[in-house]
Enzyme design. Structure first.
Site, PDB file in Angstrom:
ATOM      1  N   LEU A 104       0.853  -1.353   0.181  1.00 17.70           N
ATOM      2  CA  LEU A 104      -0.115  -0.215  -0.103  1.00 17.70           C
ATOM      3  C   LEU A 104       0.921   1.306   0.035  1.00 17.70           C
ATOM      4  O   LEU A 104       2.039   1.188   0.656  1.00 17.70           O
ATOM      5  CB  LEU A 104      -0.985   0.096   1.106  1.00 17.70           C
ATOM      6  CG  LEU A 104      -1.988  -0.989   1.380  1.00 17.70           C
ATOM      7  CD1 LEU A 104      -2.853  -0.884   2.501  1.00 17.70           C
ATOM      8  CD2 LEU A 104      -3.009  -0.874   0.201  1.00 17.70           C
ATOM      9  N   ASP A 105       0.618   2.318  -0.837  1.00 16.70           N
ATOM     10  CA  ASP A 105       1.354   3.451  -0.810  1.00 16.70           C
ATOM     11  C   ASP A 105       1.249   4.095   0.643  1.00 16.70           C
ATOM     12  O   ASP A 105       0.611   3.811   1.540  1.00 16.70           O
ATOM     13  CB  ASP A 105       0.725   4.426  -1.788  1.00 16.70           C
ATOM     14  CG  ASP A 105       0.549   4.035  -3.181  1.00 16.70           C
ATOM     15  OD1 ASP A 105       1.307   3.020  -3.514  1.00 16.70           O
ATOM     16  OD2 ASP A 105      -0.407   4.347  -3.779  1.00 16.70           O
ATOM     17  N   ILE A 106       2.325   4.914   0.776  1.00 12.04           N
ATOM     18  CA  ILE A 106       2.552   5.571   2.148  1.00 12.04           C
ATOM     19  C   ILE A 106       1.318   6.450   2.671  1.00 12.04           C
ATOM     20  O   ILE A 106       0.935   6.661   3.552  1.00 12.04           O
ATOM     21  CB  ILE A 106       3.793   6.471   1.994  1.00 12.04           C
ATOM     22  CG1 ILE A 106       4.100   7.063   3.217  1.00 12.04           C
ATOM     23  CG2 ILE A 106       3.745   7.758   1.174  1.00 12.04           C
ATOM     24  CD1 ILE A 106       5.694   7.669   3.425  1.00 12.04           C
ATOM     25  N   THR A 108      -1.861   5.575   1.755  1.00  7.07           N
ATOM     26  CA  THR A 108      -2.956   4.634   1.710  1.00  7.07           C
ATOM     27  C   THR A 108      -3.140   4.032   3.094  1.00  7.07           C
ATOM     28  O   THR A 108      -2.089   3.603   3.554  1.00  7.07           O
ATOM     29  CB  THR A 108      -2.757   3.662   0.694  1.00  7.07           C
ATOM     30  OG1 THR A 108      -2.579   4.255  -0.827  1.00  7.07           O
ATOM     31  CG2 THR A 108      -4.158   2.743   0.482  1.00  7.07           C
ATOM     32  N   LYS A 194      -4.827   4.890  -8.056  1.00  6.10           N
ATOM     33  CA  LYS A 194      -4.776   6.429  -8.323  1.00  6.10           C
ATOM     34  C   LYS A 194      -4.622   6.396 -10.069  1.00  6.10           C
ATOM     35  O   LYS A 194      -5.358   7.437 -10.418  1.00  6.10           O
ATOM     36  CB  LYS A 194      -3.459   6.502  -7.464  1.00  6.10           C
ATOM     37  CG  LYS A 194      -3.677   6.609  -6.270  1.00  6.10           C
ATOM     38  CD  LYS A 194      -2.528   7.245  -5.515  1.00  6.10           C
ATOM     39  CE  LYS A 194      -2.503   7.004  -3.965  1.00  6.10           C
ATOM     40  NZ  LYS A 194      -1.178   7.051  -3.059  1.00  6.10           N
TER      41      LYS A 194
END
Ligand code: URA
Length: 245
Positions: A104-106, A108, A194
């Site tokens: 997961l992105d930073i 998210t 995204k």
């Protein structure tokens, strides 16, 4: 029969390094079948009973957790620049063997599985197994439900070379130039949600993963909290990717 050396057995379970376990042995803290054992003998994990400081030790090879990832943490085991999701689990004894499943992105939030089971991790993330990942997102603009069903059949051409697999968008609410949606996909490519939403003209403002296959994020976990998966939860996940015991 499943034989393993006593020091490896206890160290796998997080009782200490193998050197520390050897010292515990010397101190007489470890019993096998109710006898104090001072040397790292081989034991049979199916039939022998091990006690550490008087308490019976249950052997488990694999550990499974769900973490409610907060923003600001990267999905990695180590980093010099950022806090990692593993920093949230520092109390777990076998922390060195655990890793996050997928990424997961930073910025998210939400459901992340943490385990030491490489085979399950691989299958849950490999597109071949088509495991659904569901996200709740707040996106910019008022999104219309019209025309969304096409992506369920065809996916979306992101650029010249890249087309997504089919995915599903459900609009929960749309007003004030913002929309709340749920988006479900079966691939985990870099920034996939995204990039899809950007392409559709609705950049993501907030993103949270709420489900992986059969596993829903436990809403009683506050951001940054985690818990072990139940046996049933693990069983259902394994069933999805043909790893039934
Ligand atoms: N898609 C994204 O864009 N970011 C995530 O963290 C997960 C899926």
């Amino acid at each position: 029969m499943k034989k393993i050396r006593l020091d490896k057995f206890l160290s796998n379970l997080g009782f200490g390094t193998r050197k520390e376990i050897k010292n515990f042995l010397k101190e007489g803290l470890i019993e096998v079948n109710d006898k104090v054992i001072k040397k790292p003998v081989h034991i049979d994990i199916e039939t022998d009973t091990v006690k550490f400081d008087g308490e019976t030790v249950e052997y488990k090879e694999y550990f499974y957790y769900m973490l409610n990832k907060p923003q600001g943490y990267i999905t990695a085991t180590k980093s010099k620049e950022h806090s990692t999701v593993m920093d949230l689990m520092y109390e777990e004894p076998i922390i060195d063997k655990l890793f996050p499943v997928g990424r997961l992105d930073i910025d998210t939030e939400g459901l992340l599985i943490i385990t030491n089971d490489g085979q399950l991790a691989h299958r849950l993330t490999h597109p071949k197994w088509n495991v659904e990942k569901e996200y709740y997102a707040v996106v910019k603009g008022n999104i219309s439900e019209k025309n969304l069903s096409i992506y369920e059949k065809e996916g979306l051409q992101l650029n010249k070379e890249e087309k997504t697999k089919p995915f599903r968008i459900e609009v929960i609410k749309t007003d004030n130039d913002k929309s709340q949606i749920k988006i479900t996909l079966t691939e985990g490519k870099y920034h996939i949600v995204k990039r899809i939403m950007e392409k559709l003209g609705h950049p993501v403002l907030y993103l949270k993963r709420i489900r992986i296959g059969s596993l829903k994020l436990d809403e009683s976990l506050n951001s940054g909290e985690y818990r072990e998966l139940t046996e049933e939860e693990v069983k259902q996940l394994k069933k999805l990717v043909n790893l039934e015991d």
